[in-house]
Design an enzyme around this catalytic site. Structure first.
Site, PDB file in Angstrom:
ATOM      1  N   GLY A   1      -3.410 -16.884   5.395  1.00  0.00           N
ATOM      2  CA  GLY A   1      -3.326 -16.290   6.709  1.00  0.00           C
ATOM      3  C   GLY A   1      -2.254 -15.277   6.985  1.00  0.00           C
ATOM      4  O   GLY A   1      -2.038 -14.919   8.144  1.00  0.00           O
ATOM      5  N   GLY A   2      -1.577 -14.774   5.975  1.00  0.00           N
ATOM      6  CA  GLY A   2      -0.530 -13.786   6.228  1.00  0.00           C
ATOM      7  C   GLY A   2      -1.065 -12.531   6.895  1.00  0.00           C
ATOM      8  O   GLY A   2      -0.452 -12.003   7.837  1.00  0.00           O
ATOM      9  N   LYS A   3      -2.206 -12.050   6.452  1.00  0.00           N
ATOM     10  CA  LYS A   3      -2.778 -10.827   7.021  1.00  0.00           C
ATOM     11  C   LYS A   3      -3.400 -11.103   8.390  1.00  0.00           C
ATOM     12  O   LYS A   3      -3.369 -10.244   9.283  1.00  0.00           O
ATOM     13  CB  LYS A   3      -3.794 -10.225   6.051  1.00  0.00           C
ATOM     14  CG  LYS A   3      -3.153  -9.787   4.736  1.00  0.00           C
ATOM     15  CD  LYS A   3      -4.188  -9.303   3.753  1.00  0.00           C
ATOM     16  CE  LYS A   3      -3.542  -8.964   2.426  1.00  0.00           C
ATOM     17  NZ  LYS A   3      -2.928 -10.159   1.760  1.00  0.00           N
TER      18      LYS A   3
ATOM     19  N   ASP B   1     -12.837 -18.187   5.807  1.00  0.00           N
ATOM     20  CA  ASP B   1     -12.572 -18.650   4.457  1.00  0.00           C
ATOM     21  C   ASP B   1     -13.475 -19.853   4.203  1.00  0.00           C
ATOM     22  O   ASP B   1     -13.851 -20.556   5.143  1.00  0.00           O
ATOM     23  CB  ASP B   1     -11.100 -19.038   4.286  1.00  0.00           C
ATOM     24  CG  ASP B   1     -10.650 -19.033   2.839  1.00  0.00           C
ATOM     25  OD1 ASP B   1     -10.012 -18.048   2.418  1.00  0.00           O
ATOM     26  OD2 ASP B   1     -10.949 -20.007   2.122  1.00  0.00           O
TER      27      ASP B   1
ATOM     28  N   ASP C   1     -18.964 -19.548   4.091  1.00  0.00           N
ATOM     29  CA  ASP C   1     -19.151 -18.711   2.923  1.00  0.00           C
ATOM     30  C   ASP C   1     -19.315 -17.276   3.402  1.00  0.00           C
ATOM     31  O   ASP C   1     -20.226 -16.969   4.167  1.00  0.00           O
ATOM     32  CB  ASP C   1     -20.395 -19.172   2.161  1.00  0.00           C
ATOM     33  CG  ASP C   1     -20.699 -18.329   0.926  1.00  0.00           C
ATOM     34  OD1 ASP C   1     -19.969 -17.343   0.679  1.00  0.00           O
ATOM     35  OD2 ASP C   1     -21.673 -18.642   0.234  1.00  0.00           O
TER      36      ASP C   1
ATOM     37  N   ASP D   1      -9.751  -9.446   1.330  1.00  0.00           N
ATOM     38  CA  ASP D   1      -8.753  -9.772   0.303  1.00  0.00           C
ATOM     39  C   ASP D   1      -9.481 -10.645  -0.711  1.00  0.00           C
ATOM     40  O   ASP D   1      -9.461 -11.873  -0.629  1.00  0.00           O
ATOM     41  CB  ASP D   1      -7.568 -10.495   0.933  1.00  0.00           C
ATOM     42  CG  ASP D   1      -6.397 -10.646  -0.030  1.00  0.00           C
ATOM     43  OD1 ASP D   1      -6.547 -10.282  -1.207  1.00  0.00           O
ATOM     44  OD2 ASP D   1      -5.340 -11.132   0.399  1.00  0.00           O
TER      45      ASP D   1
ATOM     46  N   CYS E   1      -4.863  -8.873  -5.280  1.00  0.00           N
ATOM     47  CA  CYS E   1      -3.515  -9.002  -5.847  1.00  0.00           C
ATOM     48  C   CYS E   1      -3.628  -9.035  -7.367  1.00  0.00           C
ATOM     49  O   CYS E   1      -3.124  -9.940  -8.031  1.00  0.00           O
ATOM     50  CB  CYS E   1      -2.803 -10.234  -5.308  1.00  0.00           C
ATOM     51  SG  CYS E   1      -3.720 -11.787  -5.479  1.00  0.00           S
TER      52      CYS E   1
END
Length: 436
Positions: A254-256, A271, A297, A313, A366
């Protein structure tokens, strides 16, 4: 973090051995073990920190430690020795990388072996080998950092980035990452309060010896959250999001989502992992930020609703985060990467259907690998000609022009010196859907 005496901390060492065995033999992620292993959670905070540090450095420098130990073995240890070789690696890590007094590291390693029904027969050998390892120069371990990379990853990095950059990436992976955080507002104020460095991109960087995160000023009050400086960049590429609708796909932890909500967007976070979304819920509650959170999904989402901004992401090799997750090289394989690349393409095409005309799609991973980044974007633009790339400008990323690829995408690498250290590897493409 050093246990006090020769036998003090034996329980912590036993847990560290269990964690390393779980990664290397059973294929279980280090974070997952630390969340679920009763022996780890029951340790006192000091011993728990030591067990984590010992396991992490043993995984991070696995190639170096193996190179240090093997010359003193006449032949490889047999399977019947159980965890004896891992005990040697953990002992070498304490001697060469953690400045543990030799008598403590060696005697505790021998004790570990004696407590194992298979390794106990090799306790004498462990004692003899570690006494020789204790005479090595720790600086000699830094000669070839790329030996800590698995062969498949080293080959792909060499192909994508060349020998010099691959060496620099491996060197960065050999060291623990600093703590980066994102703040809701007034970064300069929190930089002063936390004695942190305010990075050009707006993140704050704290020194390694910062103590427990939860005890730092502003954590309980929800003023900031932990987020690598590179991971904070994709949302910056969205520009002003106040009043816009935003869909954060594969959102946990959940950072973004927090970034988008703090900037005034109306956020829906999706998610497929309920446990990971529970952590996202907890983070939003602590931060006093709001978002609609869906366990679903991504590929099954209905397409009747479209958003001003869609951020994907995507699941990936996570090779850009090895500094923070030293178990990753031991858990991933080339075969897994091929499967992830196929999934990313499907997720990108799905994300395209959820972007409104004139809206923005941010695709990020990432990963250090072009097949999960630049190549994926190129293939998407061929399949989806109604989308076009909006090139990233230096002003979008704190003036850091070196973060921008020739095609105009964001690409950071652990090889890049930044803020007195380095940063995670991250890739982002900014894509615009043509309007009506």
């Amino acid at each position: 973090m050093k246990p006090g005496g020769s036998t003090e901390g034996l329980a912590a060492r036993a847990v560290a051995l269990k964690l390393v065995y779980g990664v290397l033999v059973e294929g279980v992620a280090l974070d997952q073990q630390m969340e679920t292993d009763a022996a780890f959670t029951k340790l006192a905070p000091r011993d728990r920190a030591f067990a984590h540090a010992l396991a992490a450095v043993s995984l991070r420098r696995h190639g170096d430690l193996t190179a240090a130990v093997q010359p003193f073995l006449a032949k490889p240890l047999p399977k019947s020795s159980g965890p004896a070789f891992l005990i040697l690696l953990l002992g070498a890590a304490q001697l060469l990388l953690m400045a543990t007094p030799p008598h403590a590291a060696i005697s505790a390693s021998v004790d570990l072996a004696k407590h194992d029904p298979k390794a106990r027969h090799f306790a004498g050998l462990i004692n003899a080998v570690l006494r020789k390892v204790a005479g090595l120069d720790p600086e000699s371990l830094a000669a070839d950092p790329s030996r800590n990379l698995p062969d498949w990853l080293k080959a792909r990095l060499l192909s994508a980035h060349g020998a010099e950059t691959t060496h620099a990436i491996a060197l960065a992976h050999a060291h623990e990452a600093p703590l980066d955080i994102s703040v809701k507002d007034n970064a300069a104020l929190w930089a002063e309060r936390l004695s942190a460095t305010l990075l050009p991109t707006g993140s704050l960087r704290l020194p390694l010896q910062h103590g427990p995160v939860t005890e730092l000023p502003g954590f309980a009050e929800g003023e900031w959250w932990v987020q690598d400086a590179a991971a904070a960049l994709p949302v910056m590429l969205a520009g002003s999001v106040a009043g816009k609708t935003a869909l954060d796909l594969c959102a946990a932890p959940g950072g973004k989502t927090a970034q988008l909500a703090a900037r005034g967007a109306t956020v829906t976070a999706v998610d497929d992992s309920a446990p990971r979304l529970a952590r996202l819920h907890d983070n939003l509650k602590r931060l006093r930020l709001a978002a609609t959170v869906l366990t679903a999904d991504v590929l099954a989402l209905p397409e009747h609703r479209q958003y001003d901004l869609v951020l994907l992401d995507a699941p990936c090799s996570a090779t850009g985060t090895i500094r923070r997750h030293p178990d990753l090289p031991h858990l991933k394989s080339a075969r897994q990467i091929d499967g992830l690349v196929k999934l990313q393409a499907r997720l990108l095409d799905k994300a395209a259907t959820l972007t409104r005309p004139g809206g923005m799609l941010l695709y990020c991973t990432c990963s250090l690998l072009p097949e999960e980044g630049e190549d994926q974007t190129a293939a998407f633009l061929t399949r989806q000609p109604e989308f076009s790339r909006l090139p990233v400008k230096p002003a979008d990323v704190g003036g850091e022009a070196r973060f921008i690829t020739p095609a105009g995408d964001l690409r950071t690498l652990p090889a890049m010196a930044f803020g007195g250290d380095t940063l995670d590897g991250f890739y982002t493409a900014r894509l615009i859907l043509a309007g009506h």
